[in-house]
Enzyme design. Structure first.
Site, PDB file in Angstrom:
ATOM      1  N   SER A  52      13.438  -1.406   1.267  1.00 40.91           N
ATOM      2  CA  SER A  52      11.989  -1.156   1.276  1.00 40.91           C
ATOM      3  C   SER A  52      11.227  -1.968   0.243  1.00 40.91           C
ATOM      4  O   SER A  52      10.010  -2.145   0.372  1.00 40.91           O
ATOM      5  CB  SER A  52      11.711   0.331   1.048  1.00 40.91           C
ATOM      6  N   ASP A 344       4.187   4.898  -5.426  1.00 41.40           N
ATOM      7  CA  ASP A 344       4.701   6.222  -5.080  1.00 41.40           C
ATOM      8  C   ASP A 344       5.858   6.511  -6.038  1.00 41.40           C
ATOM      9  O   ASP A 344       5.995   5.836  -7.066  1.00 41.40           O
ATOM     10  CB  ASP A 344       5.107   6.309  -3.593  1.00 41.40           C
ATOM     11  N   HIS A 347       8.467   3.224  -5.343  1.00 38.39           N
ATOM     12  CA  HIS A 347       8.075   1.824  -5.162  1.00 38.39           C
ATOM     13  C   HIS A 347       6.983   1.380  -6.145  1.00 38.39           C
ATOM     14  O   HIS A 347       6.004   2.110  -6.355  1.00 38.39           O
ATOM     15  CB  HIS A 347       7.589   1.616  -3.727  1.00 38.39           C
TER      16      HIS A 347
END
Length: 445
Positions: A52, A344, A347
């Site tokens: 991600s 978040d 990340h």
């Protein structure tokens, strides 16, 4: 006699004009080439593999993927302010590096429908949020495992060949920048959380070796498909991720988890030791370790240096747990996204990625720079270097001698009598021989 007195002046003037024109033309061409080098892409394409941290939207398309960033507030600081699959408020590292290297501003996900030929030619992303080097990691997240991402790469190569032909396609791939960023999920979502691998590997060192062996094989597969310039990211300080501090809450001050950070350091040390060995076994490859740990750790320790006011929680919601579907339109977000290290609970924010991108750009210099692009700048700049200055001074002298010979021949050819012409010719030959002897003597010295 008066005419003979004026001749040296004309000769000197012609030499000066010719020399000035030569140097002016050379410098103009060099400056023009240097200007072009600043806009010409450093790599013809950029190709991305991993999780991600570099997934620009591939998880939008498989129906069963758990981790997606297709909803607000993800993407809030992108030009269109829309979520498009990037797990941050703005650009990710692939986009930032592609921009820095003059390739393009955004790297599209390969699974995005209707990709243009130009997007294919300049590179795409194959990464999938929630994936890892360990296939077991992806089972719980339904992500596309790192080991499966070369299948997409093969499909990409087939389409690239259909656009530019086989030879040009392989030239692009051979010279493309390949970025690999994975491993964090193997620790956070697997080894630290699920007991399966801990039963198999009682000590994390054994799991590290397992992961690195998987990475070795992955690099070999990419190499067999044509990849040559490969940047591999190490692990971040996993113990400083907000979600990890929350999951293993120790005190109200939310200190980083020291043991998990130590694990990351040990893994990174092993990775740095392994990469030169991998490079030596793959002829023509350039494999580059991308340090992620130290930049992020320094941001944690010295936030004000980077303009951060918060480093222990994310910007989205409480910042303690929210990520993916938990970070959504109902989650209140911080007003100043650039002041948060994390967007978040896992990340980084775009501001963090920008700092990391700058550092990675600095790290890769000297490893991937193309000499041909550097030459025009060197030609203009290095005159200030004492050695190069001497070289140019000698070059000017040689040019002056050459121009003097040209002027002598021109003067001889303008004379009408054969006796004068013969005498002039012998004089010129004598001068040439003298110059040759002088040059040989200087060489001998």
């Amino acid at each position: 006699q008066p005419k003979h007195k004026k001749q040296p002046k004309n000769m000197s003037t012609s030499k000066t004009i010719a020399l000035t024109l030569f140097l002016a033309t050379t410098l103009f061409a060099s400056c023009n080439a240097a200007a072009n080098a600043t806009t010409k892409p450093l790599f013809p394409a950029i190709l991305i593999f991993g999780d991600s941290t570099v997934d620009t939207g591939n998880n939008n398309y498989p129906l069963n993927t758990i981790f997606r960033a297709t909803h607000f507030p993800y993407g809030i600081d992108l030009p269109d302010h829309k979520a498009n699959g990037r797990f941050s408020n703005g650009k990710l590292i692939p986009d930032i590096l592609a921009g820095k290297f003059n390739i393009k501003q955004f790297v599209p996900p390969f699974l995005q429908p209707n990709l243009s030929d130009q997007e294919i030619v300049t590179g795409v992303c194959f990464a999938s949020a929630g994936s890892g080097y360990d296939d077991l990691t992806s089972l719980s997240t339904q992500a596309i495992p790192v080991s499966e991402q070369p299948k997409m790469f093969r499909n990409y190569i087939a389409r690239l060949k259909s656009i530019v032909g086989d030879k040009k396609a392989m030239e692009i791939i051979n010279n493309a920048l390949v970025v690999i960023s994975a491993g964090t999920n193997d620790m956070v979502l697997n080894f630290y959380t699920i007991p399966t691998r801990r039963l198999e590997f009682p000590f994390i060192s054994g799991y590290h070796e397992f992961i690195l062996k998987r990475l070795d094989g992955f690099i070999g597969e990419l190499y067999s498909l044509g990849a040559r310039n490969i940047a591999i990211a190490g692990l971040p300080p996993i113990g400083c991720l907000p979600i990890q501090m929350t999951a293993k809450f120790r005190n109200i001050f939310r200190f980083c988890l020291e043991q998990e950070n130590k694990d990351s350091v040990v893994y990174n040390q092993k990775l740095q030791k392994l990469l030169p060995q991998i490079q030596s076994s793959h002829t023509g490859s350039k494999i580059f370790y991308a340090d992620i740990y130290n930049p992020i750790f320094d941001m944690m320790q010295n936030p004000s240096k980077y303009g951060f006011t918060e480093t222990k929680r994310g910007c989205c919601g409480t910042g303690f747990l929210e990520t993916s579907f938990m970070c959504n339109v109902f989650s209140p977000s911080c007003p100043n996204h650039s002041e948060f290290l994390f967007f978040d609970s896992i990340h980084p924010s775009e501001a963090t990625y920008n700092y990391i991108g700058d550092l990675l750009d600095t790290q890769r210099k000297g490893l991937f720079d193309v000499f041909e692009e550097a030459k025009p700048v060197l030609l203009v700049y290095l005159y200030s270097n004492s050695v190069t200055k001497n070289y140019f001074e000698n070059l000017v002298k040689a040019l002056e001698n050459g121009l003097a010979d040209v002027d002598s021949h021109a003067a001889c050819s303008s004379k009408s009598t054969s006796s004068k012409s013969t005498a002039c010719s012998s004089k010129t030959r004598g001068k040439g021989k003298g110059s040759s002897r002088s040059s040989r003597n200087q060489d001998d010295n």
